[in-house]
Design a protein around this motif. Structure first.
Motif, PDB file in Angstrom:
ATOM      1  N   MET A   1       0.802  -1.134  -0.109  1.00  0.00           N
ATOM      2  CA  MET A   1       0.148   0.039  -0.140  1.00  0.00           C
ATOM      3  C   MET A   1       0.823   1.121   0.027  1.00  0.00           C
ATOM      4  O   MET A   1       1.936   1.098   0.699  1.00  0.00           O
ATOM      5  N   VAL A   2       0.510   2.167  -0.741  1.00  0.00           N
ATOM      6  CA  VAL A   2       1.097   3.625  -0.614  1.00  0.00           C
ATOM      7  C   VAL A   2       1.263   4.041   0.645  1.00  0.00           C
ATOM      8  O   VAL A   2       0.012   4.255   1.382  1.00  0.00           O
ATOM      9  N   PRO A   3       2.494   4.401   1.159  1.00  0.00           N
ATOM     10  CA  PRO A   3       2.426   4.760   2.754  1.00  0.00           C
ATOM     11  C   PRO A   3       1.872   6.382   2.862  1.00  0.00           C
ATOM     12  O   PRO A   3       1.748   7.202   1.901  1.00  0.00           O
ATOM     13  N   PRO A   4       1.459   6.815   4.032  1.00  0.00           N
ATOM     14  CA  PRO A   4       0.605   7.821   4.252  1.00  0.00           C
ATOM     15  C   PRO A   4       1.733   8.976   3.865  1.00  0.00           C
ATOM     16  O   PRO A   4       2.905   8.833   4.000  1.00  0.00           O
ATOM     17  N   GLY A  75      -3.712   6.674   3.685  1.00  0.00           N
ATOM     18  CA  GLY A  75      -2.853   5.918   4.409  1.00  0.00           C
ATOM     19  C   GLY A  75      -3.037   4.576   4.794  1.00  0.00           C
ATOM     20  O   GLY A  75      -2.281   3.906   5.742  1.00  0.00           O
ATOM     21  N   ILE A  76      -4.418   4.307   5.118  1.00  0.00           N
ATOM     22  CA  ILE A  76      -4.950   3.083   5.707  1.00  0.00           C
ATOM     23  C   ILE A  76      -4.622   1.898   4.818  1.00  0.00           C
ATOM     24  O   ILE A  76      -4.563   1.797   3.497  1.00  0.00           O
ATOM     25  N   GLU A  77      -3.963   0.966   5.577  1.00  0.00           N
ATOM     26  CA  GLU A  77      -3.448  -0.500   4.989  1.00  0.00           C
ATOM     27  C   GLU A  77      -4.476  -1.477   5.058  1.00  0.00           C
ATOM     28  O   GLU A  77      -5.146  -1.614   6.278  1.00  0.00           O
ATOM     29  N   PHE A  78      -4.595  -2.328   4.290  1.00  0.00           N
ATOM     30  CA  PHE A  78      -5.803  -3.649   4.263  1.00  0.00           C
ATOM     31  C   PHE A  78      -4.983  -4.600   3.368  1.00  0.00           C
ATOM     32  O   PHE A  78      -4.079  -4.244   2.322  1.00  0.00           O
ATOM     33  N   ASP A  79      -5.822  -5.847   3.418  1.00  0.00           N
ATOM     34  CA  ASP A  79      -5.246  -6.918   2.424  1.00  0.00           C
ATOM     35  C   ASP A  79      -6.402  -7.390   1.911  1.00  0.00           C
ATOM     36  O   ASP A  79      -5.918  -7.911   0.761  1.00  0.00           O
ATOM     37  N   LEU A  95     -13.292  -0.683  -7.197  1.00  0.00           N
ATOM     38  CA  LEU A  95     -12.000   0.155  -6.424  1.00  0.00           C
ATOM     39  C   LEU A  95     -11.281  -0.909  -6.617  1.00  0.00           C
ATOM     40  O   LEU A  95     -10.151  -0.498  -6.725  1.00  0.00           O
ATOM     41  N   ALA A  96     -11.345  -2.178  -6.518  1.00  0.00           N
ATOM     42  CA  ALA A  96     -10.228  -3.285  -6.686  1.00  0.00           C
ATOM     43  C   ALA A  96      -9.493  -3.019  -8.200  1.00  0.00           C
ATOM     44  O   ALA A  96      -8.383  -2.982  -8.230  1.00  0.00           O
ATOM     45  N   VAL A  97     -10.353  -2.837  -9.212  1.00  0.00           N
ATOM     46  CA  VAL A  97      -9.782  -2.570 -10.611  1.00  0.00           C
ATOM     47  C   VAL A  97      -8.913  -1.373 -10.616  1.00  0.00           C
ATOM     48  O   VAL A  97      -7.621  -1.263 -11.160  1.00  0.00           O
ATOM     49  N   VAL A 104      -1.631  -1.260  -6.804  1.00  0.00           N
ATOM     50  CA  VAL A 104      -1.951  -1.813  -5.695  1.00  0.00           C
ATOM     51  C   VAL A 104      -2.992  -2.990  -5.965  1.00  0.00           C
ATOM     52  O   VAL A 104      -4.122  -2.702  -5.820  1.00  0.00           O
ATOM     53  N   ASN A 105      -2.461  -4.065  -6.036  1.00  0.00           N
ATOM     54  CA  ASN A 105      -3.443  -5.210  -6.425  1.00  0.00           C
ATOM     55  C   ASN A 105      -3.843  -5.977  -5.198  1.00  0.00           C
ATOM     56  O   ASN A 105      -3.381  -6.722  -4.579  1.00  0.00           O
ATOM     57  N   LYS A 106      -5.280  -6.030  -4.939  1.00  0.00           N
ATOM     58  CA  LYS A 106      -5.903  -6.557  -3.896  1.00  0.00           C
ATOM     59  C   LYS A 106      -6.874  -7.559  -4.178  1.00  0.00           C
ATOM     60  O   LYS A 106      -7.673  -7.331  -5.183  1.00  0.00           O
TER      61      LYS A 106
END
Length: 232
Positions: A1-4, A75-79, A95-97, A104-106
């Motif tokens: 994820m891109v950092p804050p 800056g929120i990180e998630f999986d 959003l995923a696309v 940032v592929n989730k």
């Protein structure tokens, strides 16, 4: 994820600019309307936000860009991304696309409201829910949908971590038919412990109305509504 972002003031400024752009986009798309609308709580609201009216490819593309930019700025990180049925399903998917386009592929998952009794069965579809889960929806009125999502996520062995919404109405929630001095967003953040990212808030709508001649006639009604039902 891109950092804050390292500079909090720069991050806040970027978020405010993004929010103003989103309010304008929502009004131009006729998703954010003015008039007299009854809310789920029985209040007469001078504005109404209906994300279901982001109803073509171009609008959904821009909407996905707004969600992605807001998340990356926060800056929120998630999986994993989770889109609750029904409105959250297309929101989570686009959003995923868009995040994948930005590098940032989730994984993405969603639920059915009715369990399927054939094929793969169950109520969950898509990627396995694991790690920190981001719930994506349009608005939070009472927090009911989020609580249902939290139960599903925990039952799958994952961690409900954050919620992304388009508009924070900054409005008192109701419990047992009574107004309470906190919003659904406050409840989810402060009592359930999830991070919340909103593209825009009611405060941003008021700022837009105040500085835009074309819609300034709606400012007083929206400001009065916030004075009566709003939370900071």
């Amino acid at each position: 994820m891109v950092p804050p972002m390292s500079d909090p003031q720069a991050s806040r400024g970027d978020a405010d600019r993004l929010a103003g752009e989103f309010v304008q986009f929502a009004i131009e798309s006729d998703v954010l309307r003015f008039g007299r609308f009854q809310t789920k709580a029985g209040r007469l609201s001078p504005y109404f936000f209906n994300a279901g009216l982001f109803d073509d490819g171009a609008k959904m593309l821009r909407l996905a860009q707004f969600y992605a930019r807001a998340l990356l700025t926060s800056g929120i990180e998630f999986d994993v991304i989770f889109g609750p049925a029904y409105k959250g399903i297309p929101l989570g998917a686009v959003l995923a696309v868009e995040l994948a386009r930005l590098g940032v592929n989730k994984p993405f998952a969603y639920n059915r409201k009715e369990a399927k009794d054939h094929g793969e069965g169950g109520t969950l579809v898509g990627a396995p829910l694991a790690g920190r889960v981001l719930i994506v929806d349009d608005v939070m009125s009472a927090g009911t949908a989020v609580r249902q999502s939290i139960a599903l996520i925990r039952a799958a062995g994952a961690t409900p971590h954050a919620v992304a919404i388009a508009l924070d109405r900054q409005e008192k929630a109701t419990e047992d038919g009574r107004d309470v001095p906190w919003s659904a967003v406050d409840y989810v953040r402060d009592r359930l412990g999830l991070q919340v990212c909103s593209i825009a808030k009611l405060a941003h709508l008021l700022q837009y109305l105040q500085r835009t001649d074309e819609f300034s006639q709606h400012y007083e009604a929206v400001a009065a509504y916030r004075a009566q039902y709003g939370v900071d």
